[in-house]
Design an enzyme around this catalytic site. Structure first.
Site: not given
Length: 226
Positions: A49, A119
């Site tokens: 992320d 992610e």
């Protein structure tokens, strides 16, 4: 020796071959089947992320030299939106490789989980290799769709529009979580947006951000009728 049977297939899809195959397995392992938290994809998702925010921000900064800070922030929000990343995960077929307990009651591979796994793959490639390898992966899988995403009505910033509308009247919207439902691995948020004490709209989503966007959209639709 391959850790799971379809590893070669997945690496071909990703366009990246892992040196440490255990990292790839961890990136695909849902918390529901992990013996301990560090065995699941959550830590890699956290790292991925942060990497996405940086790499996408850097790419936008260089690609759009005349865009101001607000525009760059809005474009980054669209590209790292959980729905957009989940759709990319589906296009890659990541749902076919996630390791989870298929017998668990009320379990489904939600957009939130698919976004998390995309992610985590980003984080896994970084840990296994380098920032350059991550940039190449994001370029192949995300930036190739950037123009489509940035011009899609699906990713209109309803929160920004509502904020601008209310600020023009000297007011400010605020968002409150009204309810959370579902098991920990598949939570759904219900959020209300208020103008002082007046409820303007309610939205539901797999993340707080998505629920807030949906609530803002409902609020704008309601205000347009007044």
């Amino acid at each position: 020796m391959k850790i799971f049977r379809r590893q070669n297939e997945l690496e071909k899809i990703l366009g990246y071959k892992f040196s440490d195959e255990k990292i790839l397995v961890r990136a695909l392992t849902h918390p529901s089947v992990a013996e301990k938290p560090s065995d699941s994809y959550q830590r890699l998702e956290f790292l991925g992320d942060a990497l996405l925010d940086y790499i996408v921000g850097d790419w936008l900064f260089r690609k759009y030299p005349d865009a101001n800070e607000g525009k760059l922030t809005e474009m980054r929000r669209i590209l790292v939106n959980s729905t957009a990343l989940a759709n990319i995960a589906k296009n890659l077929g990541l749902q076919n490789f996630i390791i989870y307990d298929s017998s668990a009651e009320n379990f489904s591979l939600s957009d939130s989980i698919l976004c998390d796994v995309y992610e985590s793959i980003v984080g896994a490639i970084y840990v296994d290799s380098s920032l350059k390898s991550v940039e190449d992966f994001i370029s192949r899988t995300l930036f190739k769709y950037a123009d489509i995403l940035l011009h899609s009505p699906k990713f209109i910033n309803y929160k920004g529009q509502l904020l601008e509308l209310l600020q023009s009247k000297g007011r400010q919207p605020h968002y409150i979580v009204l309810e959370t439902t579902g098991p920990p691995h598949n939570i759904e948020f219900t959020i209300g947006v208020y103008d002082v004490d007046e409820l303007l709209g309610i939205g539901v989503g797999a993340s707080k951000k998505d629920a807030e966007q949906n609530a803002a959209k409902k609020a704008l639709e309601m205000l347009a009728k007044l």
